[in-house]
Design a protein around this motif. Structure first.
Motif, PDB file in Angstrom:
ATOM      1  N   GLY A 171      -7.163   1.895  12.853  1.00  0.00           N
ATOM      2  CA  GLY A 171      -7.620   2.164  11.427  1.00  0.00           C
ATOM      3  C   GLY A 171      -6.957   3.321  11.045  1.00  0.00           C
ATOM      4  O   GLY A 171      -5.801   3.904  11.623  1.00  0.00           O
ATOM      5  N   LEU A 172      -7.574   4.244  10.115  1.00  0.00           N
ATOM      6  CA  LEU A 172      -6.932   5.613   9.614  1.00  0.00           C
ATOM      7  C   LEU A 172      -6.823   6.362  10.605  1.00  0.00           C
ATOM      8  O   LEU A 172      -5.709   6.947  10.531  1.00  0.00           O
ATOM      9  N   GLN A 173      -7.322   6.688  11.642  1.00  0.00           N
ATOM     10  CA  GLN A 173      -7.135   7.718  12.896  1.00  0.00           C
ATOM     11  C   GLN A 173      -5.667   7.028  13.748  1.00  0.00           C
ATOM     12  O   GLN A 173      -5.276   8.087  14.522  1.00  0.00           O
ATOM     13  N   ASP A 174      -5.150   6.059  13.517  1.00  0.00           N
ATOM     14  CA  ASP A 174      -4.226   5.657  14.299  1.00  0.00           C
ATOM     15  C   ASP A 174      -2.777   5.479  13.522  1.00  0.00           C
ATOM     16  O   ASP A 174      -1.945   5.320  14.100  1.00  0.00           O
ATOM     17  N   PRO A 217      -0.518   7.989  12.687  1.00  0.00           N
ATOM     18  CA  PRO A 217       0.530   8.685  13.246  1.00  0.00           C
ATOM     19  C   PRO A 217       1.029   8.057  14.491  1.00  0.00           C
ATOM     20  O   PRO A 217       2.206   7.813  14.718  1.00  0.00           O
ATOM     21  N   ARG A 218       0.060   7.126  15.134  1.00  0.00           N
ATOM     22  CA  ARG A 218       0.482   6.574  16.462  1.00  0.00           C
ATOM     23  C   ARG A 218       1.260   5.307  15.951  1.00  0.00           C
ATOM     24  O   ARG A 218       2.279   4.962  16.544  1.00  0.00           O
ATOM     25  N   ALA A 219       0.650   4.465  15.012  1.00  0.00           N
ATOM     26  CA  ALA A 219       1.325   3.202  14.682  1.00  0.00           C
ATOM     27  C   ALA A 219       2.877   3.684  14.024  1.00  0.00           C
ATOM     28  O   ALA A 219       3.561   2.961  14.271  1.00  0.00           O
ATOM     29  N   LEU A 220       2.766   4.795  13.291  1.00  0.00           N
ATOM     30  CA  LEU A 220       4.202   5.167  12.694  1.00  0.00           C
ATOM     31  C   LEU A 220       5.261   5.508  13.645  1.00  0.00           C
ATOM     32  O   LEU A 220       6.211   5.270  13.654  1.00  0.00           O
ATOM     33  N   GLU A 221       4.717   6.049  14.711  1.00  0.00           N
ATOM     34  CA  GLU A 221       5.431   6.462  15.966  1.00  0.00           C
ATOM     35  C   GLU A 221       6.234   5.229  16.655  1.00  0.00           C
ATOM     36  O   GLU A 221       7.320   5.175  17.054  1.00  0.00           O
ATOM     37  N   VAL A 222       5.380   4.179  16.732  1.00  0.00           N
ATOM     38  CA  VAL A 222       5.884   2.826  17.111  1.00  0.00           C
ATOM     39  C   VAL A 222       6.834   2.209  16.372  1.00  0.00           C
ATOM     40  O   VAL A 222       8.040   1.979  16.518  1.00  0.00           O
ATOM     41  N   CYS A 223       6.676   2.286  15.028  1.00  0.00           N
ATOM     42  CA  CYS A 223       7.655   1.788  14.214  1.00  0.00           C
ATOM     43  C   CYS A 223       8.931   2.561  14.151  1.00  0.00           C
ATOM     44  O   CYS A 223      10.086   2.056  13.756  1.00  0.00           O
ATOM     45  N   SER A 249      -1.401   1.380   2.724  1.00  0.00           N
ATOM     46  CA  SER A 249      -2.681   1.124   2.822  1.00  0.00           C
ATOM     47  C   SER A 249      -3.268   2.273   3.645  1.00  0.00           C
ATOM     48  O   SER A 249      -4.549   2.329   3.264  1.00  0.00           O
ATOM     49  N   GLY A 250      -2.906   3.104   4.375  1.00  0.00           N
ATOM     50  CA  GLY A 250      -3.404   4.163   5.006  1.00  0.00           C
ATOM     51  C   GLY A 250      -4.539   3.496   6.248  1.00  0.00           C
ATOM     52  O   GLY A 250      -5.062   4.253   6.930  1.00  0.00           O
ATOM     53  N   PRO A 308      -1.575   1.230  -6.333  1.00  0.00           N
ATOM     54  CA  PRO A 308      -1.108   2.536  -5.870  1.00  0.00           C
ATOM     55  C   PRO A 308      -1.771   2.880  -4.845  1.00  0.00           C
ATOM     56  O   PRO A 308      -2.520   2.334  -3.948  1.00  0.00           O
ATOM     57  N   ARG A 309      -1.042   3.834  -3.902  1.00  0.00           N
ATOM     58  CA  ARG A 309      -1.507   4.394  -2.596  1.00  0.00           C
ATOM     59  C   ARG A 309      -1.716   5.860  -2.609  1.00  0.00           C
ATOM     60  O   ARG A 309      -1.159   6.538  -3.607  1.00  0.00           O
ATOM     61  N   PRO A 310      -2.507   6.515  -1.839  1.00  0.00           N
ATOM     62  CA  PRO A 310      -2.803   7.860  -1.910  1.00  0.00           C
ATOM     63  C   PRO A 310      -1.306   8.634  -1.944  1.00  0.00           C
ATOM     64  O   PRO A 310      -0.351   8.213  -1.060  1.00  0.00           O
TER      65      PRO A 310
END
Length: 202
Positions: free
Chosen positions: A12-15, A17-23, A40-41, A152-154
Motif C-alpha cells: 500500500g501507500l506506506q510501501d 519507497p520500499r517497492a521503488l527500491e526493489v525496482c 498510482s501511489g 492523472p497522478r499526484p
C-alpha cells in the motif's frame, strides 16, 4: 494452532519507497512497474502490487491486466503465484525477465489455461541520448502527456494516449541490461481466447 505468516502481502501507500527500491535494482527492466507505482501511489485496500519479503530476499509482482514479476527468484515466484491465482482468473499478458516469467507461468498455466503466444526473446530497448539532444523533429501527431491526458497522478503526469505529442524517435540502440550481463532477454506469453494470459513476454 499457530499460523505461519505469509511472506507475500499486498503493498500500500506506506510501501511505496520500499517497492521503488526493489525496482531500482534494475531500473530499465523494471521501468513498467516503477512507473505504475509512481502513477498510482498504491492507494487502495486491494492494490495491484504484491510484495515478497523473506530474510534478505525482496521481490514484487504487479497483478492487474498485466502480471509482471520484479526481481523474483524461485521461492518468491512460488509464493507470488499463489497470490496471483487467488486475485485474478486471467490476465492480458505476463511479461518481464524471461526466467521469472516462464517460471511464474509454469505455475499459472494449470489454472489459466494455455497461452496464445510465447515470446522467449523479447528485447528491452533503451536510448542513451535524449531525442531533443539529437535535434530530432517533433512528431505533429503527438505531444507530451500532462495531467489532462489519461489518468492523472499526484504531482502531475499521466498516461500517454493517442494524440499526445512526443518527439519522433529513430531506431533505438539495442541494450538488454540485467544481472547476468549486458544482454538481458525479456520473455512473453500471448494468451488464449478464454482466460489465461493474452500475451506472455519474458
Amino acid at each position: 494452532m499457530l499460523r505461519t505468516l505469509s511472506p507475500v502481502r499486498a503493498y500500500g501507500l506506506q510501501d511505496v519507497p520500499r517497492a521503488l527500491e526493489v525496482c531500482a535494482q534494475d531500473p530499465v527492466t523494471n521501468v513498467f512497474v516503477a512507473a505504475r507505482i509512481r502513477e498510482s501511489g498504491l492507494v487502495g485496500t486491494r492494490g495491484p502490487l504484491f510484495g515478497y519479503e523473506a530474510g534478505d530476499e525482496a521481490a514484487l509482482c504487479w497483478c492487474s491486466a498485466n502480471v509482471v514479476p520484479v526481481e523474483a527468484g524461485p521461492r518468491a515466484i512460488a509464493a507470488l503465484a499463489a497470490k496471483v491465482v487467488r486475485r485474478r482468473a486471467s490476465a492480458s499478458s505476463v511479461f518481464g525477465p524471461a526466467d521469472q516469467v516462464l517460471d511464474l507461468w509454469g505455475r499459472l498455466e494449470r489454472h489459466w489455461g494455455p497461452p496464445r503466444e510465447v515470446r522467449r526473446n523479447q528485447l528491452v530497448m533503451t536510448m542513451q541520448t535524449r531525442p531533443s539532444v539529437l535535434g530530432l523533429p517533433v512528431d505533429p501527431d503527438v505531444r507530451p502527456a500532462d495531467g489532462r491526458a489519461g489518468h492523472p497522478r499526484p504531482g502531475g503526469g499521466g498516461h500517454v494516449h493517442r494524440g499526445d505529442r512526443l518527439p519522433a524517435v529513430p531506431r533505438q540502440r539495442r541494450r538488454l541490461p540485467g544481472r547476468r550481463g549486458p544482454a538481458h532477454r525479456a520473455g512473453a506469453l500471448a494468451g488464449p481466447g478464454r482466460g489465461g494470459a493474452g500475451r506472455l513476454q519474458g
